[in-house]
Write a protein that holds these residues in place. Structure first.
Motif, PDB file in Angstrom:
ATOM      1  N   PRO A 341      52.007  64.680  94.090  1.00 24.04           N
ATOM      2  CA  PRO A 341      52.359  66.101  94.197  1.00 24.04           C
ATOM      3  C   PRO A 341      52.188  66.598  95.634  1.00 24.04           C
ATOM      4  N   MET A 342      52.731  67.792  95.913  1.00 18.35           N
ATOM      5  CA  MET A 342      52.639  68.355  97.250  1.00 18.35           C
ATOM      6  C   MET A 342      51.174  68.506  97.657  1.00 18.35           C
ATOM      7  N   ASN A 343      50.897  68.204  98.906  1.00 17.24           N
ATOM      8  CA  ASN A 343      49.556  68.370  99.457  1.00 17.24           C
ATOM      9  C   ASN A 343      49.657  68.369 100.971  1.00 17.24           C
ATOM     10  N   PHE A 344      48.673  68.964 101.628  1.00 16.75           N
ATOM     11  CA  PHE A 344      48.637  68.897 103.086  1.00 16.75           C
ATOM     12  C   PHE A 344      47.262  69.326 103.580  1.00 16.75           C
ATOM     13  N   PHE A 345      46.844  68.675 104.682  1.00 16.92           N
ATOM     14  CA  PHE A 345      45.587  69.013 105.346  1.00 16.92           C
ATOM     15  C   PHE A 345      45.896  69.866 106.573  1.00 16.92           C
ATOM     16  N   ALA A 346      45.054  70.870 106.782  1.00 16.32           N
ATOM     17  CA  ALA A 346      45.192  71.686 107.991  1.00 16.32           C
ATOM     18  C   ALA A 346      43.818  72.107 108.484  1.00 16.32           C
ATOM     19  N   HIS A 347      43.674  72.071 109.807  1.00 17.07           N
ATOM     20  CA  HIS A 347      42.483  72.639 110.437  1.00 17.07           C
ATOM     21  C   HIS A 347      42.970  73.517 111.586  1.00 17.07           C
ATOM     22  N   VAL A 348      42.965  74.797 111.328  1.00 18.53           N
ATOM     23  CA  VAL A 348      43.416  75.772 112.320  1.00 18.53           C
ATOM     24  C   VAL A 348      42.218  76.259 113.111  1.00 18.53           C
ATOM     25  N   LYS A 349      42.353  76.239 114.424  1.00 15.21           N
ATOM     26  CA  LYS A 349      41.312  76.732 115.319  1.00 15.21           C
ATOM     27  C   LYS A 349      41.882  77.879 116.139  1.00 15.21           C
ATOM     28  N   ALA A 350      41.055  78.473 116.951  1.00 13.17           N
ATOM     29  CA  ALA A 350      41.505  79.622 117.742  1.00 13.17           C
ATOM     30  C   ALA A 350      42.612  79.244 118.710  1.00 13.17           C
ATOM     31  N   ASP A 351      42.549  78.027 119.228  1.00 12.01           N
ATOM     32  CA  ASP A 351      43.501  77.640 120.268  1.00 12.01           C
ATOM     33  C   ASP A 351      44.418  76.492 119.857  1.00 12.01           C
ATOM     34  N   GLY A 352      44.477  76.176 118.578  1.00  9.75           N
ATOM     35  CA  GLY A 352      45.343  75.079 118.168  1.00  9.75           C
ATOM     36  C   GLY A 352      45.194  74.777 116.696  1.00  9.75           C
ATOM     37  N   GLU A 354      45.402  71.249 113.726  1.00 14.02           N
ATOM     38  CA  GLU A 354      45.655  69.858 113.361  1.00 14.02           C
ATOM     39  C   GLU A 354      46.260  69.848 111.961  1.00 14.02           C
ATOM     40  N   LEU A 355      47.420  69.208 111.833  1.00 12.91           N
ATOM     41  CA  LEU A 355      48.096  69.077 110.544  1.00 12.91           C
ATOM     42  C   LEU A 355      48.201  67.600 110.207  1.00 12.91           C
ATOM     43  N   ILE A 369      54.818  76.434 111.608  1.00 14.36           N
ATOM     44  CA  ILE A 369      53.405  76.784 111.739  1.00 14.36           C
ATOM     45  C   ILE A 369      53.154  77.508 113.060  1.00 14.36           C
ATOM     46  N   ALA A 370      53.845  77.104 114.111  1.00 12.67           N
ATOM     47  CA  ALA A 370      53.717  77.797 115.396  1.00 12.67           C
ATOM     48  C   ALA A 370      54.135  79.257 115.260  1.00 12.67           C
ATOM     49  N   GLU A 371      55.189  79.512 114.505  1.00 12.64           N
ATOM     50  CA  GLU A 371      55.655  80.878 114.278  1.00 12.64           C
ATOM     51  C   GLU A 371      54.631  81.677 113.467  1.00 12.64           C
ATOM     52  N   LEU A 372      54.112  81.048 112.408  1.00 13.10           N
ATOM     53  CA  LEU A 372      53.174  81.737 111.531  1.00 13.10           C
ATOM     54  C   LEU A 372      51.872  82.080 112.246  1.00 13.10           C
ATOM     55  N   LEU A 373      51.368  81.118 113.006  1.00  8.73           N
ATOM     56  CA  LEU A 373      50.065  81.282 113.640  1.00  8.73           C
ATOM     57  C   LEU A 373      50.149  81.859 115.049  1.00  8.73           C
ATOM     58  N   LYS A 374      51.396  81.999 115.530  1.00 13.09           N
ATOM     59  CA  LYS A 374      51.616  82.490 116.896  1.00 13.09           C
ATOM     60  C   LYS A 374      50.877  81.617 117.916  1.00 13.09           C
ATOM     61  N   LEU A 375      51.088  80.313 117.765  1.00 15.29           N
ATOM     62  CA  LEU A 375      50.503  79.323 118.665  1.00 15.29           C
ATOM     63  C   LEU A 375      51.620  78.562 119.372  1.00 15.29           C
ATOM     64  N   PRO A 376      51.384  78.084 120.578  1.00 17.42           N
ATOM     65  CA  PRO A 376      52.374  77.214 121.226  1.00 17.42           C
ATOM     66  C   PRO A 376      52.499  75.908 120.429  1.00 17.42           C
ATOM     67  N   GLU A 378      52.900  72.970 121.445  1.00 16.35           N
ATOM     68  CA  GLU A 378      52.151  71.856 122.037  1.00 16.35           C
ATOM     69  C   GLU A 378      50.670  71.890 121.659  1.00 16.35           C
ATOM     70  N   LYS A 379      50.220  72.989 121.065  1.00 20.46           N
ATOM     71  CA  LYS A 379      48.827  73.087 120.628  1.00 20.46           C
ATOM     72  C   LYS A 379      48.663  72.689 119.160  1.00 20.46           C
ATOM     73  N   ILE A 380      49.739  72.238 118.563  1.00 25.11           N
ATOM     74  CA  ILE A 380      49.699  71.849 117.152  1.00 25.11           C
ATOM     75  C   ILE A 380      50.020  70.368 117.039  1.00 25.11           C
TER      76      ILE A 380
END
Length: 709
Positions: A341-352, A354-355, A369-376, A378-380
């Protein structure tokens, strides 16, 4: 050579010290510029490189997502073939998303091998030539006097040998050769051989880690409560009882959903059942029966939009026709139902962020994800795991978005969002629902002169260029789209998965009403497309005809059979490959039929790995037969009726037919293979049922007809 690029020293070769004194020769798969400068003793990011150590061990990175189609084995085979190394000395590692070093990191459209055939081989060939040049310099001979075998450079005359591991350091000091020739087909040693899937042992022994197995220190598991029906919005919820549950740490509202976080999947899923949510009907709740009626109403009206394709004048052709043949078809929604089934790991930090997990379009996921989190971007970072099935469902990014948003809202902690089977079946995306209306004109000479395809779909439309497009003088395709809140997505063999059934069934009906043999009719039309084409022809008539003739030959088409044995024929072109199939059914004493065998002939160009190729084709056929026979997802006021496999019927092992597969021997570049064998399977079976019973199957699932034993 097509797809060939000029290499330079920087983007081709890197040398660095390894632990234990090994050396690394690396090069970029896609020959793009690399701006990293080499420094003394510097360790390089080797994701884009092949590594060769002093013991002759070769590590090849696999940049494409592995979805079960075997690219983690077949793509490295292309490099290893040209590099001329013993496959026993090769290990393969999955690369992460890197748009600067790789291109087309995609699992979709049956395009991985097709798009990589030239570039991967060119890289291997260039590396091999570098090693030859290094050995030639050491021996003071011409490179033309040297060849390679199994990771060694060999002098043709005196038999001297030197391993690649001993040559990498000197190779790094030489100029990179240009316009290196790849091997001719006749000299392949690895391509065309049966190579076991690189992950087989780890999978069958339970050692392989899928996305669902991802763990990190401090990680929480999360489950998501989604609207119970398409078209509902969350008003409020009471989570007091859920928060009292063992192992539960947080309950959050995430947009129109509720997330429950805790220390284990079981605990959060049990806690989620205790949440009392209030949902609002936004007035768009519809049942699938209502949608079918709306599609029929659209088809009853004259087309208003510009045709998707128009050759000749169908109005004049039908006005002068000696006979008109008509058939209507309906296709239901289908769930993707991946084993994992669908699954995914994410660790969002202030500056980036990890997916990590199973995704068919990692670049699209990162952009979203860059759009959602407003992150560059290259930081993802995005790391791909092998997928326990995808079939187009993992082209979507909704489950990745959920993981990222939950991680952020929970306080930037690592989370693994895991869906239940019920979540997967009721809250996901479906194969679009279609209704098709076909009409054909036959002239006084019993020739097909006009073909009109009129379709309406929820979330999809028809392919305008499918055969017999180009083979009929007057040909038109009209489509409508009916909008609903139900989310749809590409499903294995998008569009082709149903249109092949309807078109090939209609073709069979034309053959029946004109008294022509179904194979002969198809060959007649292909001859027309070859000698007197009408409009665009996106297939090669001779290659198409070849698979049809071969399928007729191996199945004994037209030859005497036992009185209770009947056959049906179908052929389809998709993803640049040609497939012809014959279904063989047995008529029981009570008049019902049972599918016994499927014959299949495929022209997909050069077959890189016959073992993997046969697996893909056999799986596609069984998948196509199973869904045509049994599968259907219906909705009542926007709510899915089928919530798990007790209600959503899949094909069983005892129902899978014998499958005989033949590949056309071809020296052409590889074409698609993960999907092309699925679309014609249902049509071949339906046409065999017609031959046995005289009943034309026009709606799926077939099991509702009552014709099957």
């Amino acid at each position: 050579m097509e797809g060939q690029a000029t290499l330079n020293r920087r983007n081709f070769i890197r040398l660095s010290a390894l632990t234990g004194g090994g050396l690394v020769l690396g090069f970029n798969y896609f020959l793009s510029s690399c701006t990293t400068e080499q420094g003394s003793g510097q360790a390089f990011d080797l994701n884009a490189f092949v590594r060769i150590d002093t013991n002759g061990k070769v590590t090849i990175m696999s940049p494409n997502p592995e979805i079960g189609q075997g690219v983690k084995t077949s793509l490295p085979m292309l490099v290893a073939e040209e590099l001329d190394v013993d496959w026993k000395n090769v290990q393969v590692e999955q690369a992460g998303l890197d748009t600067e070093k790789y291109s087309r990191q995609v699992a979709g459209g049956s395009g991985s091998v097709r798009e990589s055939w030239e570039s991967f081989r060119q890289v291997g060939a260039t590396a091999r030539q570098m090693l030859i040049n290094a050995a030639a310099a050491a021996w003071a001979v011409s490179p033309g006097e040297c060849t390679t075998e199994n990771g060694m450079v060999v002098h043709k005359t005196n038999g001297k040998k030197m391993s690649y591991g001993k040559l990498v350091e000197s190779a790094s000091t030489l100029e990179v050769p240009k316009d290196v020739k790849v091997k001719s087909e006749g000299s392949f040693r690895l391509i065309g051989q049966r190579i076991p899937n690189i992950d087989n042992h780890a999978i069958v022994t339970g050692q392989y880690k899928y996305g669902i197995d991802t763990k990190r220190e401090g990680m929480l598991y999360a489950t998501i409560i989604r609207p119970p029906a398409f078209g509902m919005t969350l008003e409020s919820f009471d989570d007091s009882e859920a928060k009292k549950s063992a192992g539960v740490s947080q309950v959050l509202r995430i947009e129109n959903k509720i997330a429950v976080l805790g220390r284990s999947t079981w605990e959060v899923m049990q806690a989620a059942k205790k949440i009392k949510a209030q949902w609002k009907d936004d007035g768009t709740l519809e049942s699938s029966a209502d949608m079918t009626q709306k599609l029929h109403e659209l088809l009853a009206k004259a087309p208003k939009d510009k045709p998707r394709r128009k050759d000749g004048n169908i109005a004049q052709a039908f006005a002068s026709a000696a006979k008109v043949v008509e058939l209507d078809f309906d296709a239901p929604f289908l769930a993707h139902n991946t084993m994992e089934p669908m699954n995914f790991f994410a660790h969002v930090k202030a500056d980036g962020a990890e997916l990590h997990g199973p995704i068919q379009l990692p670049e699209r996921a990162r952009k979203r994800i860059a759009e959602l989190l407003k992150l560059p971007e290259e930081k993802i970072s995005v790391m791909m795991t092998r997928m326990g099935g995808g079939f187009g469902r993992r082209l979507m990014t909704d489950f990745v978005e959920e993981a990222a948003l939950v991680s952020r809202e929970a306080g930037n902690i690592p989370v693994n969002v895991i869906w239940s089977r019920e979540d997967d079946m009721t809250g996901g995306f479906y194969r679009p629902m279609y209704s098709y209306k076909y009409k054909a004109a036959i002239d006084k000479d019993n020739k097909l002169i006009a073909w009109h395809h009129h379709s309406a779909g929820v979330g999809g439309s028809a392919s305008p260029d499918s055969f017999p497009a180009g083979a009929v003088a007057h040909y038109q395709v009209d489509t409508h789209s009916y909008e609903t809140p139900v989310s749809t997505a590409p499903w294995r063999g998008p569009t082709h998965n149903y249109i092949a059934f309807s078109e090939q069934s209609f073709m069979d009906e034309i053959a029946h009403q004109t008294g022509k043999d179904p194979v002969a009719l198809r060959l007649e039309l292909l001859e027309q497309a070859k000698n007197n084409p009408a409009g665009k022809v996106n297939y090669e008539p001779d290659r198409f005809a070849a698979v049809i003739r071969k399928a007729a030959e191996i199945s004994g088409w037209g030859k005497p059979k036992a009185a209770n044995i009947f056959q049906g024929f179908a052929a389809h072109f998709s993803f640049a490959s040609y497939v012809a199939q014959v279904a063989e059914v047995e008529k029981q004493a009570d008049g019902k039929v049972k599918l016994k065998k499927m014959y299949c002939v495929v022209d997909c160009g050069t077959v890189v790995n016959p073992s993997g190729a046969e697996t893909q084709v056999e799986g596609s056929i069984i998948d196509g037969i199973g869904h045509a026979m049994y599968a259907e997802l219906t909705l009542t006021k926007g709510k899915p009726d089928q919530t798990n496999f007790h209600a959503y019927r899949m094909i069983r092992m005892s129902e899978a037919p014998e499958v005989e597969i033949h590949f056309i021997d071809s020296k052409a570049a590889p074409t698609g293979l993960g999907e092309p064998a699925l679309p014609p399977a249902g049509a071949a079976l339906a046409n065999a049922v017609f031959a046995a019973s005289g009943v034309r199957l026009k709606n799926q699932p077939f099991i509702k007809s009552g014709l099957f034993a």
